[in-house]
Design a protein around this motif. Structure first.
Motif, PDB file in Angstrom:
ATOM      1  N   SER A   1       0.812  -1.213  -0.033  1.00 27.54           N
ATOM      2  CA  SER A   1       0.005  -0.160   0.037  1.00 27.54           C
ATOM      3  C   SER A   1       0.921   1.324  -0.085  1.00 27.54           C
ATOM      4  N   GLU A   2       0.408   2.102  -0.725  1.00 26.39           N
ATOM      5  CA  GLU A   2       1.077   3.615  -0.871  1.00 26.39           C
ATOM      6  C   GLU A   2       0.935   4.166   0.571  1.00 26.39           C
ATOM      7  N   ARG A   3       0.126   3.895   1.269  1.00 23.36           N
ATOM      8  CA  ARG A   3       0.178   4.665   2.812  1.00 23.36           C
ATOM      9  C   ARG A   3       1.360   4.110   3.537  1.00 23.36           C
ATOM     10  N   LEU A   4       1.930   3.349   3.209  1.00 21.00           N
ATOM     11  CA  LEU A   4       3.298   2.810   3.910  1.00 21.00           C
ATOM     12  C   LEU A   4       4.334   3.809   3.646  1.00 21.00           C
ATOM     13  N   ASP A   5       4.287   4.502   2.620  1.00 20.75           N
ATOM     14  CA  ASP A   5       5.531   5.347   2.084  1.00 20.75           C
ATOM     15  C   ASP A   5       6.022   6.216   3.208  1.00 20.75           C
ATOM     16  N   ASN A   6       5.050   6.769   3.713  1.00 24.53           N
ATOM     17  CA  ASN A   6       5.290   8.010   4.862  1.00 24.53           C
ATOM     18  C   ASN A   6       5.015   7.630   6.138  1.00 24.53           C
ATOM     19  N   LEU A   7       5.150   6.206   6.204  1.00 26.91           N
ATOM     20  CA  LEU A   7       4.665   5.888   7.703  1.00 26.91           C
ATOM     21  C   LEU A   7       6.130   6.175   8.484  1.00 26.91           C
ATOM     22  N   THR A   8       5.890   6.638   9.835  1.00 28.40           N
ATOM     23  CA  THR A   8       6.939   6.521  10.646  1.00 28.40           C
ATOM     24  C   THR A   8       6.923   6.240  11.716  1.00 28.40           C
ATOM     25  N   HIS A   9       5.635   5.926  12.458  1.00 24.61           N
ATOM     26  CA  HIS A   9       5.447   5.356  13.815  1.00 24.61           C
ATOM     27  C   HIS A   9       4.391   4.346  13.529  1.00 24.61           C
ATOM     28  N   VAL A  10       4.375   3.044  14.321  1.00 23.72           N
ATOM     29  CA  VAL A  10       3.415   2.012  14.556  1.00 23.72           C
ATOM     30  C   VAL A  10       3.300   1.671  16.085  1.00 23.72           C
ATOM     31  N   VAL A  11       2.044   2.032  16.555  1.00 19.97           N
ATOM     32  CA  VAL A  11       1.859   1.498  17.998  1.00 19.97           C
ATOM     33  C   VAL A  11       1.236   0.121  17.982  1.00 19.97           C
ATOM     34  N   MET A  12       1.712  -0.843  18.566  1.00 19.80           N
ATOM     35  CA  MET A  12       0.958  -2.008  18.803  1.00 19.80           C
ATOM     36  C   MET A  12       0.539  -2.247  20.300  1.00 19.80           C
ATOM     37  N   ASP A  13      -0.822  -1.679  20.335  1.00 21.66           N
ATOM     38  CA  ASP A  13      -1.534  -1.955  21.677  1.00 21.66           C
ATOM     39  C   ASP A  13      -1.931  -3.307  22.226  1.00 21.66           C
ATOM     40  N   GLU A  14      -1.450  -3.644  23.022  1.00 23.32           N
ATOM     41  CA  GLU A  14      -1.835  -4.979  23.649  1.00 23.32           C
ATOM     42  C   GLU A  14      -1.073  -5.967  22.776  1.00 23.32           C
ATOM     43  N   VAL A  15       0.096  -5.808  22.772  1.00 25.52           N
ATOM     44  CA  VAL A  15       1.195  -6.513  21.939  1.00 25.52           C
ATOM     45  C   VAL A  15       1.301  -8.015  22.737  1.00 25.52           C
ATOM     46  N   HIS A  16       0.972  -8.325  23.742  1.00 21.71           N
ATOM     47  CA  HIS A  16       0.910  -9.789  24.401  1.00 21.71           C
ATOM     48  C   HIS A  16      -0.026 -10.724  23.709  1.00 21.71           C
ATOM     49  N   PHE A  17      -0.742  -9.980  22.752  1.00 23.42           N
ATOM     50  CA  PHE A  17      -1.925 -10.947  21.866  1.00 23.42           C
ATOM     51  C   PHE A  17      -1.048 -11.561  20.925  1.00 23.42           C
ATOM     52  N   LEU A  18       0.206 -11.403  20.829  1.00 29.93           N
ATOM     53  CA  LEU A  18       1.344 -12.191  20.105  1.00 29.93           C
ATOM     54  C   LEU A  18       1.188 -13.661  20.525  1.00 29.93           C
ATOM     55  N   ALA A  19       0.672 -13.844  21.786  1.00 28.97           N
ATOM     56  CA  ALA A  19       0.515 -15.280  22.205  1.00 28.97           C
ATOM     57  C   ALA A  19      -0.676 -15.994  22.007  1.00 28.97           C
ATOM     58  N   ASP A  20      -1.612 -15.116  21.313  1.00 30.17           N
ATOM     59  CA  ASP A  20      -2.953 -15.794  20.967  1.00 30.17           C
ATOM     60  C   ASP A  20      -2.930 -16.663  19.820  1.00 30.17           C
ATOM     61  N   PRO A  21      -3.463 -17.814  19.912  1.00 31.44           N
ATOM     62  CA  PRO A  21      -3.182 -18.577  18.733  1.00 31.44           C
ATOM     63  C   PRO A  21      -3.919 -18.371  17.399  1.00 31.44           C
ATOM     64  N   SER A  22      -5.110 -17.481  17.621  1.00 28.44           N
ATOM     65  CA  SER A  22      -5.775 -17.310  16.374  1.00 28.44           C
ATOM     66  C   SER A  22      -5.212 -15.902  15.768  1.00 28.44           C
ATOM     67  N   ARG A  23      -5.006 -14.933  16.726  1.00 25.42           N
ATOM     68  CA  ARG A  23      -4.576 -13.635  16.138  1.00 25.42           C
ATOM     69  C   ARG A  23      -3.082 -13.503  16.253  1.00 25.42           C
ATOM     70  N   GLY A  24      -2.139 -14.041  17.239  1.00 27.68           N
ATOM     71  CA  GLY A  24      -0.855 -13.872  17.448  1.00 27.68           C
ATOM     72  C   GLY A  24       0.062 -13.964  16.030  1.00 27.68           C
ATOM     73  N   PRO A  25       0.085 -14.861  15.250  1.00 29.59           N
ATOM     74  CA  PRO A  25       0.816 -14.975  14.177  1.00 29.59           C
ATOM     75  C   PRO A  25       0.677 -13.584  13.414  1.00 29.59           C
ATOM     76  N   VAL A  26      -0.373 -12.946  13.038  1.00 23.69           N
ATOM     77  CA  VAL A  26      -0.422 -11.817  12.421  1.00 23.69           C
ATOM     78  C   VAL A  26       0.366 -10.688  13.004  1.00 23.69           C
ATOM     79  N   TRP A  27       0.409 -10.640  14.354  1.00 24.02           N
ATOM     80  CA  TRP A  27       1.393  -9.505  14.926  1.00 24.02           C
ATOM     81  C   TRP A  27       2.995  -9.666  14.529  1.00 24.02           C
ATOM     82  N   GLU A  28       3.036 -11.065  14.586  1.00 21.98           N
ATOM     83  CA  GLU A  28       4.709 -11.293  14.225  1.00 21.98           C
ATOM     84  C   GLU A  28       4.998 -11.326  12.980  1.00 21.98           C
ATOM     85  N   GLU A  29       3.915 -11.268  11.894  1.00 20.73           N
ATOM     86  CA  GLU A  29       4.141 -10.952  10.435  1.00 20.73           C
ATOM     87  C   GLU A  29       4.514  -9.418  10.413  1.00 20.73           C
TER      88      GLU A  29
END
Length: 909
Positions: free
Chosen positions: A136-164
Motif C-alpha cells: 500500500s502507498e500509505r506505507l510510504d510516509n509511515l514513521t510510527h506504529v503503535v501495537m497496543d496489547e502486543v501480548h496478543f502475540l501469544a493468542d493462537p488465532s491472532r498472534g501470528p499476524v502480529w509477528e508478521e
C-alpha cells in the motif's frame, strides 16, 4: 511514580534532566504529571528508538502510544495505531478524534473505513498486515506504529499476524509495543532489538491505584493482604471458612447478597466476573427478581435516555426477540451483563453507561478485561477456575492480574478492591499470592500458513522468506536456529560483561557475603526447574488422557465419579454411557445440576469411581430435562468422597523437577528476604550466557523448524499449482502463479480450502443467500458439541450440492496435508448455514435464531451478529478473488443483504 516504586528498566535510559521539546509540549496536554516510565518511553520514541512498555492494566501505558501519535503529527509523518480487536480500535479512534479532531484521525477495521488518508489511522492488526503484503502507498510516509496489547502475540488465532507485521515493517518505522506485565519481557524485548534495532525495555509493576484483596465468606468481607497483620487476616478468613463449612454453605452467598454487602461497604461500582454467559445473564435476572435497585431517580432517567437513543434504529420486532424490556429495566436499576453473546449495540451501551459511573454492577465474562475502558472501584471473582474451551483450569497469575487490573479508578479512588468469593477447598494463602506473581509468559504462536507462504514468495522470494522465518520470535524462543552475523558475537559478549558488572554492583550494595557465582547458580537452577516442570507436564499429559479415556469408556449408567476439582471434589453420575472406546463422551449430571457430555480432554486429571445409584429410565432419554431431579437425588447419596484429587506427576522428568526443586529450596540465596532483587539481574546474565552459547554452537536446523514447515507447505502448493518453478526445480526459483495471486488475497483460517472451492467453481451460479450459507460452513464454529436429533436439511438443492462439494474438497485437502506432515484444515460446519441463508433472504431475527437452534447451534443474538460479520468478511474477499462473474456478483449482492438491522448496528457500534 517515585524512585522507590518497583520498576525494572532493563535497557531503558533514565529520564533526562531536560526533556526533549516534543515530550515537553506533549505533557502539557495532560492534567496530571506523567509517571517516570511514561516519560522514559516518550523520550525513547523521541530519540528514534523502539520501545517495549510492560505495565499493569490501568497504569497508563497507552500514554506512550499517544506520544507516538503526537510526534508523528508534529514531524509531518504518519502513525498507525493498531489493536487486536475492532471494539478497541473503535474506542481508541473516538479518543484520538476527541483530542486531534476528525480531520486528522482515520479508522480501518476491515468492515469500516473512515478518513483513510488521515495522518493518524487506528486499525486492527490484520488490516496493517494486509496493507504490507499489498504494498500500500500509505506505507510510504509511515514513521510510527503503535501495537497496543502486543501480548496478543501469544493468542493462537491472532498472534501470528502480529509477528508478521513486526517482521515485515520497514526498519525505519519506530515500533511502540505496549504490553501487560509478562514474565519474559526481557526475552521478547531482546527479540525486538534483534529484528527491529534498538528497543528500550521498560517494565513497571506499579499500580497508580493500590489494590487491596479481600475474600467474602458467608456475607463477610475479610481482608487478605493486611500488611500490618498478614497472619491475623489469614486466620480470620480460615476461621470464617470453617464456620461456613459447618453450616453447610457450598459456595457462599448468592449474587444479590454479594452486591448488597459491597454496596453497604462502599465498594461499588463493581465488575463481577462470572466465567459463563449464562451465569452473567442469570445474575441480572436474580437481582431483578429480588427487586434490587442501585440508582437514584436522576441516574435512572439519564440511563433510560441513553438506552432509548442507542436502540432507536433497531426494529421493534427485533427488540422483542432481544429481551429488550427486561434488559432496559435492569439498566435503569443500575446493573447489567457484559459478554460476547450480547448484541454489540447493547454491549456498547453498557460500556458507555458504566464508564460514566451510572451503572453500579456489571456481571461480565473475562472478555471485558481485554483493554475495554471500564474501570471500577472493585472487582469480584466468583471463582478462580474457568473453562478454557477444553477443560476447567485454575486462573493463572497473569489472568488474575489482568482481571483485577480493572479495580481502582485513577483520579477517583484512592484504592481498588479485589474480592474473591470463598468456596470449599480455596486456599486464602494462594489467593493472596496471586496478585504479586509475575509469571504470565509471552510465547510465540507464529507458524507459516498457505496465505503467508505465497505472500512471502511473491514479495521476498524464497531465500529472504527463509531468513524472515529464522528471525521470528517462535524461532528465537525455540533456540534452534537464530541467524546472526559474526559481528553480533562481539556485542553479545560486551552486553554480557555489562550485565555481570551490574550484578556485582548490586551485590556490593546489599552488603552480602554471597558472590555473583552464587546468585547466577541459583538463577540457573530456577530456570532448569521451570524447564523440567514444563517437560513433566508435557510428558504426563498423553498418558493421563489415555487413562481418562479408558475410565470414561468403562462407565455404566448410574456410576458415580469424583471429579478432579481439587480439595473436596464434586461428584457426578453417569446418565448416558458411551461404547466408543476411542472417543468416549458419556453424559453426566453434576451435583449443582449441570448436565452434558464430557470427553477425555474435559479433565485435567483422572476421575475416580466412588459408587453407584439407580436412575429413572427417563434420565438417559432426556438428561437435561431430568438433570435437576437427578442432581437432587445424587446429593442424597452417601459416597466415599476422596479428600482431594491431585494432578498426577509425570515419570522421570517429574523426579528431575523434584530434585531441582529441593536444590532451589536448599540454596543459600533462597532464604534471603531480598532474593528477587538479586535474582532478576542474575537471570539476565543467565539468559545472555545462554544466548551467546547458542549462537556459538552453530546449530543445524532439524525437521521441526519453521523453515522445514515452510518447505512442506511449498511442496503442497507446487502440487496444487499455486506456486511453480521458473526454470530449474530449485526452491530459489519458485514464483507465484495466477492462482497463487488469488490465494495471497484470501486472509482466512481455511484460506486454501476457500481458494480451492473458488478455483473449482463449486460456489458458482449460487444466488446471494446460497453463497452466504455455503461460505458460512468454512467460517462458523459451534461453541458446544451438538447432541440429539437436529435438522440437517438446507433450504435449496443447489446449496446442498455446494455444501457436499466443500466437504469433498476438504477431504482431499486434509489427505494431502497428512501426506506432507502439515496441520489439518478445520472441518466445515453446517450449523449456521440455514440461519444465514434465511437472514440474507430477508427473514426476521427470531426466525433465523430458531433455524440455528433446529440445526443444533445455540446462538445468542450477539453470536448471530458476530458470525454474520465473519461471513461478510469472507464474502468481501470472494468479491475480489472469485473466478466466475456469477460468484463475484452474488458476493456483491449478499453483503448488503446480510448487513441490515442488528448486523449493521453490530458493525458500527
Amino acid at each position: 511514580m517515585t524512585s522507590s516504586d518497583p520498576v525494572d528498566n532493563s535497557t531503558a535510559a533514565g529520564v533526562p534532566a531536560v526533556l526533549p521539546e516534543a515530550v515537553a509540549s506533549f505533557i502539557t496536554q495532560y492534567p496530571f504529571p506523567l509517571d517516570d516510565f511514561q516519560l522514559r518511553g516518550a523520550c525513547a520514541v523521541a530519540a528514534g528508538r523502539g520501545v517495549l512498555v510492560c505495565a499493569p492494566t490501568g497504569a497508563g501505558k497507552t500514554v506512550v502510544g499517544e506520544f507516538a501519535v503526537h510526534l508523528a503529527l508534529q514531524r509531518g509523518g504518519v502513525c498507525f495505531y493498531t489493536t487486536p480487536i475492532k471494539a478497541l480500535s473503535n474506542q481508541k479512534y473516538h479518543d484520538l478524534v476527541a483530542r486531534y479532531g476528525p480531520e486528522k484521525v482515520g479508522l480501518l477495521t476491515g468492515d469500516t473505513s473512515v478518513n483513510g488518508d488521515a495522518p493518524v489511522i487506528v486499525m486492527t492488526t490484520e488490516v496493517l498486515r494486509n496493507m504490507i503484503y499489498a504494498g500500500s502507498e500509505r506505507l510510504d510516509n509511515l514513521t510510527h506504529v503503535v501495537m497496543d496489547e502486543v501480548h496478543f502475540l501469544a493468542d493462537p488465532s491472532r498472534g501470528p499476524v502480529w509477528e508478521e507485521v513486526i517482521l515485515n515493517l520497514d526498519p525505519s518505522v519506530v515500533l511502540v509495543s505496549l504490553s501487560a506485565t509478562v514474565s519474559n519481557a526481557e526475552e521478547f524485548g531482546g527479540w525486538l532489538t534483534t529484528v527491529r534495532g534498538d528497543t528500550d525495555i521498560i517494565i513497571t509493576t506499579h499500580r497508580p491505584v493500590p489494590l487491596d484483596q479481600f475474600m467474602m465468606v458467608d456475607r463477610q468481607i475479610l481482608p487478605l493482604n493486611d500488611p500490618g497483620h498478614p497472619e491475623e487476616a489469614n486466620r480470620a478468613v480460615l476461621a470464617a471458612a470453617a464456620r461456613a463449612e459447618e453450616k453447610g454453605r457450598r459456595t457462599g452467598p448468592k449474587r444479590t447478597d454479594v452486591i448488597a454487602r459491597m454496596g453497604a461497604a462502599g465498594m461499588l461500582p463493581a465488575i463481577y466476573f462470572i466465567f459463563s454467559r449464562a451465569g452473567c445473564d442469570g445474575a441480572v435476572r436474580q437481582l431483578l427478581v429480588d427487586r434490587v435497585r442501585l440508582t437514584t431517580d436522576a441516574d435512572r432517567d439519564a440511563i433510560l435516555r441513553t438506552v432509548d437513543d442507542g436502540v432507536r434504529d433497531i426494529p421493534t420486532g427485533d427488540l422483542g426477540v432481544l429481551g429488550f424490556r427486561q434488559w432496559r429495566r435492569a439498566l435503569g436499576n443500575g446493573y447489567a451483563a457484559h459478554h460476547a453473546g450480547m448484541l454489540p449495540a447493547f454491549r456498547h451501551i453498557v460500556e458507555d453507561l458504566f464508564s460514566r459511573g451510572l451503572l453500579k454492577a456489571c456481571f461480565a465474562t473475562e472478555t471485558l478485561a481485554l483493554g475495554i475502558n471500564m474501570p471500577a472501584r472493585s472487582v469480584v471473582l466468583e471463582k478462580l477456575v474457568k473453562y478454557n474451551g477444553e477443560s476447567h483450569v485454575e486462573l493463572t497469575p497473569g489472568q488474575y492480574t489482568q482481571l483485577t487490573g480493572r479495580a481502582g479508578r485513577r483520579g477517583i479512588d484512592t484504592r481498588g478492591n479485589a474480592v474473591v468469593l470463598w468456596s470449599r477447598g480455596l486456599d486464602p494463602h494462594a489467593v493472596a499470592q496471586l496478585a504479586g506473581t509475575r509469571t504470565y509468559p509471552l510465547d510465540s504462536t507464529f507458524r507459516p500458513g498457505y496465505n503467508m507462504a505465497v505472500n512471502l514468495i511473491a514479495t521476498r522470494g524464497y531465500d529472504a522468506a527463509q531468513q524472515l522465518l529464522d528471525r521470528s520470535f517462535a524461532q528465537y524462543q525455540a533456540a534452534a536456529h537464530v541467524v546472526e552475523q559474526a559481528s553480533r558475537m562481539t556485542r553479545r559478549r560486551r552486553d554480557l560483561a555489562g550485565l555481570e558488572k551490574d550484578l556485582a554492583g548490586q551485590l556490593r550494595s546489599q552488603h552480602t557475603d554471597l558472590t555473583s557465582r552464587d546468585v547466577i547458580e541459583y538463577a540457573a537452577l530456577r530456570r532448569d526447574l521451570a524447564l523440567a516442570e514444563r517437560k513433566s507436564k508435557l510428558d504426563s499429559g498423553s498418558q493421563r488422557e489415555k487413562e481418562i479415556s479408558n475410565l470414561l469408556s468403562s462407565l455404566s449408567v448410574g456410576d458415580i465419579i469424583a471429579l478432579p476439582t481439587g480439595n473436596n471434589p464434586d461428584v457426578a453420575v453417569v446418565v448416558r454411557s458411551d461404547s466408543d472406546h476411542r472417543h468416549p463422551r458419556p453424559w453426566i449430571v453434576v451435583e449443582d445440576g449441570w448436565c452434558g457430555p464430557v470427553a477425555p480432554e474435559s479433565f485435567g486429571n483422572v476421575p475416580v469411581p466412588v459408587g453407584h445409584m439407580k436412575l429413572h429410565r427417563n434420565a438417559g432419554r432426556s438428561p437435561k430435562r431430568n438433570a435437576r431431579a437427578v442432581a437432587s437425588n445424587l446429593r442424597r447419596q452417601r459416597v466415599d468422597r476422596p479428600r482431594k484429587l491431585k494432578m498426577k506427576a509425570g515419570g522421570g522428568s517429574s523426579r528431575e523437577a523434584a530434585v531441582l526443586r529441593e536444590k532451589v529450596h536448599m540454596h543459600p540465596v533462597h532464604s534471603l528476604r531480598n532474593r528477587e532483587d538479586l535474582v532478576r539481574p542474575a537471570e539476565r546474565v543467565v539468559a545472555a550466557r545462554r544466548t551467546l552459547d547458542r549462537e556459538l554452537e552453530a546449530v543445524t536446523p532439524d525437521s521441526e523448524t519453521l523453515s522445514a514447515t515452510f518447505d512442506h507447505i511449498l511442496d503442497l502448493l507446487v502440487e496444487l499449482d499455486y506456486v511453480e518453478y521458473a526454470g530449474d526445480p530449485l526452491r530459489e526459483n519458485l514464483q507465484v502463479t495466477t492462482e497463487g495471486e488469488r490465494l495471497s488475497r484470501i486472509h482466512h483460517e481455511s484460506d486454501l480450502l476457500v481458494a480451492q472451492c473458488l478455483r473449482r467453481g463449486v460456489w458458482d451460479d449460487l444466488d446471494p443467500a446460497e453463497l452466504a450459507a455455503v461460505a458460512s460452513t468454512v467460517v462458523f464454529e459451534n461453541r458446544r458439541e451438538t447432541t440429539g436429533r437436529h435438522i440437517t436439511e438446507v433450504p435449496t438443492e443447489a446449496l446442498a450440492t455446494a455444501i457436499s462439494a466443500v466437504g469433498r474438497i476438504h477431504g482431499e485437502l486434509t489427505s494431502d496435508e497428512t501426506r506432507h506432515g502439515l496441520p489439518l484444515t478445520r472441518e466445515p460446519q453446517t450449523g449456521f448455514a440455514t440461519a444465514v441463508h434465511q437472514w440474507t433472504s430477508g427473514a426476521p431475527l427470531d426466525y433465523c435464531l430458531r433455524a440455528a437452534e433446529a440445526a443444533g447451534s445455540q446462538l445468542t443474538p450477539g453470536d448471530f451478529v458476530r458470525w454474520c460479520t465473519r461471513v461478510i468478511d469472507l464474502l468481501e474477499q470472494v468479491k475480489r478473488t472469485g473466478y466466475a462473474d456469477s460468484v463475484r456478483a452474488a458476493a456483491r449482492r449478499a453483503v448488503p443483504a446480510i448487513r441490515r438491522g442488528v448486523v449493521e448496528l453490530g458493525a458500527t457500534s
